[in-house]
Design a protein around this motif. Structure first.
Motif, PDB file in Angstrom:
ATOM      1  N   UNK A  35     -10.555 -27.984  11.001  1.00 63.72           N
ATOM      2  CA  UNK A  35     -10.884 -27.681   9.609  1.00 63.72           C
ATOM      3  C   UNK A  35     -12.392 -27.674   9.378  1.00 63.72           C
ATOM      4  N   UNK A  36     -13.113 -27.138  10.362  1.00 63.86           N
ATOM      5  CA  UNK A  36     -14.570 -27.057  10.234  1.00 63.86           C
ATOM      6  C   UNK A  36     -14.994 -25.936   9.298  1.00 63.86           C
ATOM      7  N   UNK A  37     -14.126 -24.930   9.101  1.00 63.89           N
ATOM      8  CA  UNK A  37     -14.429 -23.828   8.192  1.00 63.89           C
ATOM      9  C   UNK A  37     -15.237 -22.709   8.806  1.00 63.89           C
ATOM     10  N   UNK A  38     -15.588 -22.810  10.086  1.00 57.39           N
ATOM     11  CA  UNK A  38     -16.446 -21.789  10.696  1.00 57.39           C
ATOM     12  C   UNK A  38     -15.797 -20.412  10.703  1.00 57.39           C
ATOM     13  N   UNK A  39     -14.481 -20.343  10.830  1.00 58.91           N
ATOM     14  CA  UNK A  39     -13.802 -19.050  10.877  1.00 58.91           C
ATOM     15  C   UNK A  39     -13.519 -18.494   9.484  1.00 58.91           C
ATOM     16  N   UNK A  40     -13.860 -19.254   8.443  1.00 59.01           N
ATOM     17  CA  UNK A  40     -13.606 -18.832   7.064  1.00 59.01           C
ATOM     18  C   UNK A  40     -14.888 -18.535   6.302  1.00 59.01           C
ATOM     19  N   UNK A  41     -16.021 -18.770   6.937  1.00 59.73           N
ATOM     20  CA  UNK A  41     -17.293 -18.675   6.231  1.00 59.73           C
ATOM     21  C   UNK A  41     -18.221 -17.653   6.866  1.00 59.73           C
ATOM     22  N   UNK A  42     -19.196 -17.205   6.081  1.00 60.85           N
ATOM     23  CA  UNK A  42     -20.204 -16.297   6.596  1.00 60.85           C
ATOM     24  C   UNK A  42     -21.218 -17.035   7.443  1.00 60.85           C
ATOM     25  N   UNK A  43     -21.977 -16.277   8.209  1.00 59.88           N
ATOM     26  CA  UNK A  43     -22.982 -16.882   9.089  1.00 59.88           C
ATOM     27  C   UNK A  43     -24.305 -16.136   8.917  1.00 59.88           C
ATOM     28  N   UNK A  44     -25.262 -16.790   8.290  1.00 56.73           N
ATOM     29  CA  UNK A  44     -26.540 -16.149   8.033  1.00 56.73           C
ATOM     30  C   UNK A  44     -26.359 -14.977   7.080  1.00 56.73           C
ATOM     31  N   UNK A  45     -26.814 -13.807   7.509  1.00 51.79           N
ATOM     32  CA  UNK A  45     -26.675 -12.608   6.686  1.00 51.79           C
ATOM     33  C   UNK A  45     -25.329 -11.924   6.887  1.00 51.79           C
ATOM     34  N   UNK A  46     -24.530 -12.424   7.827  1.00 53.62           N
ATOM     35  CA  UNK A  46     -23.234 -11.811   8.124  1.00 53.62           C
ATOM     36  C   UNK A  46     -22.140 -12.417   7.253  1.00 53.62           C
ATOM     37  N   UNK A  47     -21.545 -11.574   6.411  1.00 52.79           N
ATOM     38  CA  UNK A  47     -20.434 -12.042   5.587  1.00 52.79           C
ATOM     39  C   UNK A  47     -19.195 -12.262   6.449  1.00 52.79           C
ATOM     40  N   UNK A  48     -18.324 -13.132   5.960  1.00 54.05           N
ATOM     41  CA  UNK A  48     -17.026 -13.313   6.606  1.00 54.05           C
ATOM     42  C   UNK A  48     -16.277 -11.984   6.570  1.00 54.05           C
ATOM     43  N   UNK A  49     -15.798 -11.541   7.719  1.00 54.45           N
ATOM     44  CA  UNK A  49     -15.102 -10.259   7.796  1.00 54.45           C
ATOM     45  C   UNK A  49     -13.815 -10.438   8.587  1.00 54.45           C
ATOM     46  N   UNK A  74     -16.710  -3.027   5.866  1.00 55.82           N
ATOM     47  CA  UNK A  74     -18.060  -2.489   5.657  1.00 55.82           C
ATOM     48  C   UNK A  74     -18.517  -1.471   6.696  1.00 55.82           C
ATOM     49  N   UNK A  75     -17.863  -1.415   7.832  1.00 55.52           N
ATOM     50  CA  UNK A  75     -18.339  -0.536   8.897  1.00 55.52           C
ATOM     51  C   UNK A  75     -18.197   0.934   8.508  1.00 55.52           C
ATOM     52  N   UNK A  76     -19.296   1.676   8.619  1.00 53.58           N
ATOM     53  CA  UNK A  76     -19.286   3.092   8.295  1.00 53.58           C
ATOM     54  C   UNK A  76     -19.782   3.390   6.891  1.00 53.58           C
ATOM     55  N   UNK A  77     -19.910   2.375   6.056  1.00 52.45           N
ATOM     56  CA  UNK A  77     -20.403   2.575   4.702  1.00 52.45           C
ATOM     57  C   UNK A  77     -21.925   2.475   4.668  1.00 52.45           C
ATOM     58  N   UNK A 101     -21.538 -16.455  -1.468  1.00 57.72           N
ATOM     59  CA  UNK A 101     -22.162 -17.032  -0.268  1.00 57.72           C
ATOM     60  C   UNK A 101     -21.751 -16.300   1.007  1.00 57.72           C
ATOM     61  N   UNK A 102     -20.885 -15.287   0.883  1.00 59.59           N
ATOM     62  CA  UNK A 102     -20.406 -14.579   2.054  1.00 59.59           C
ATOM     63  C   UNK A 102     -19.223 -15.234   2.723  1.00 59.59           C
ATOM     64  N   UNK A 103     -18.651 -16.270   2.081  1.00 58.32           N
ATOM     65  CA  UNK A 103     -17.471 -16.945   2.618  1.00 58.32           C
ATOM     66  C   UNK A 103     -16.204 -16.281   2.097  1.00 58.32           C
ATOM     67  N   UNK A 104     -15.101 -16.477   2.801  1.00 60.49           N
ATOM     68  CA  UNK A 104     -13.822 -15.967   2.312  1.00 60.49           C
ATOM     69  C   UNK A 104     -13.573 -16.500   0.909  1.00 60.49           C
TER      70      UNK A 104
END
Length: 251
Positions: free
Chosen positions: A32-46, A91-94, A115-118
């Motif tokens: 339950x660290x949340x790393x797979x549910x949150x954004x990282x830096x400028x990269x939004x959760x995708x 977002x890819x292609x836009x 914040x870019x998180x889910x």
């Protein structure tokens, strides 16, 4: 390269026991660290979400997890929730136009917060993460940090950090045998997992592999170029081209 139909047949023939064995050999426990549910830096959760999963999340009950003890406010209550509260265009292609994103893309991603998180992610007072729609979470969330290596299936959150070859079973075309279980970056890898949990995860993983290939075939078969206007986004999924609010383009 094998056809998507051949890959789909291979996915349908995946043995849950073989997948569970591979999962056990790597090991996993969610911290339950949340790393797979949150954004990282400028990269939004995708994270990919299918049309039927979006509709389920539109009606999902959300749990109160926030530190204030109230309902998570990243998404409205189910009674007021709409497609765009749950999903955004992949977002890819836009491209960024004068009025925001524009262009064409394929599939949907879970919506994110400022914040870019889910949008469905929240933390309690101790900083422990949780999904506020856990019972209705998409297949990609149910199966992270694992994926099955088949053409047409997705590889979330970057390259695999570990993999295990699955026993060769062949397919309807007499080919196959190259299937692998892939593990992606996660601090929970390498931990003991019960056989019951491994089998539950394996069933979800097989279901996801099948569903991803069915979706890929549907997108291919339903695709018709829409030539969006400036400032317009068109999303192609297995149900045809849609606007960003999930309504069919022809309406």
């Amino acid at each position: 390269m094998r056809s998507l139909e051949a890959e789909l047949e291979s996915a349908r023939e995946l043995a849950v026991d073989d997948l569970a064995d591979a999962i056990e050999s790597i090991g996993f426990e969610c911290t339950r660290c949340g790393a797979c549910c949150t954004g990282h830096g400028e990269d939004e959760h995708t994270a990919t979400v299918f049309p039927d999963e979006v509709r389920r999340l539109e009606d999902a009950d959300t749990a109160a997890v926030g530190s204030d003890g109230g309902e998570d406010d990243a998404v409205p209550d189910a009674a007021d929730r709409e497609w765009r509260d749950v999903a955004r265009p992949m977002p890819y292609g836009l491209e960024e136009g004068d009025d925001g994103l524009e262009g064409e893309t394929f599939e949907w991603a879970l919506q994110t917060d400022d914040c870019g998180d889910c949008a469905f992610y929240a933390e309690d007072e101790a900083g422990v993460g949780a999904c506020t729609a856990h019972e209705d979470r998409p297949l990609i969330c149910r199966t992270y940090p694992f994926s099955v290596g088949l053409a047409g299936t997705s590889q979330p959150m970057g390259e695999a950090v570990d993999s295990v070859s699955l026993p060769a079973r062949g397919g309807a075309d007499g080919e196959g045998g190259d299937e692998v279980l892939r593990a992606h970056e996660c601090e929970g890898l390498g931990r003991d997992i019960s056989r019951e949990d491994a089998e539950e995860l394996a069933r979800a993983l097989k279901g996801r592999a099948v569903r991803e290939l069915e979706e890929a075939i549907g997108v291919r078969d339903e695709y018709e170029p829409a030539d969006p206007e400036p400032g317009e986004v068109v999303v192609y999924d297995s149900e045809g081209p849609k606007r960003i609010d999930g309504t069919p383009l022809e309406e």
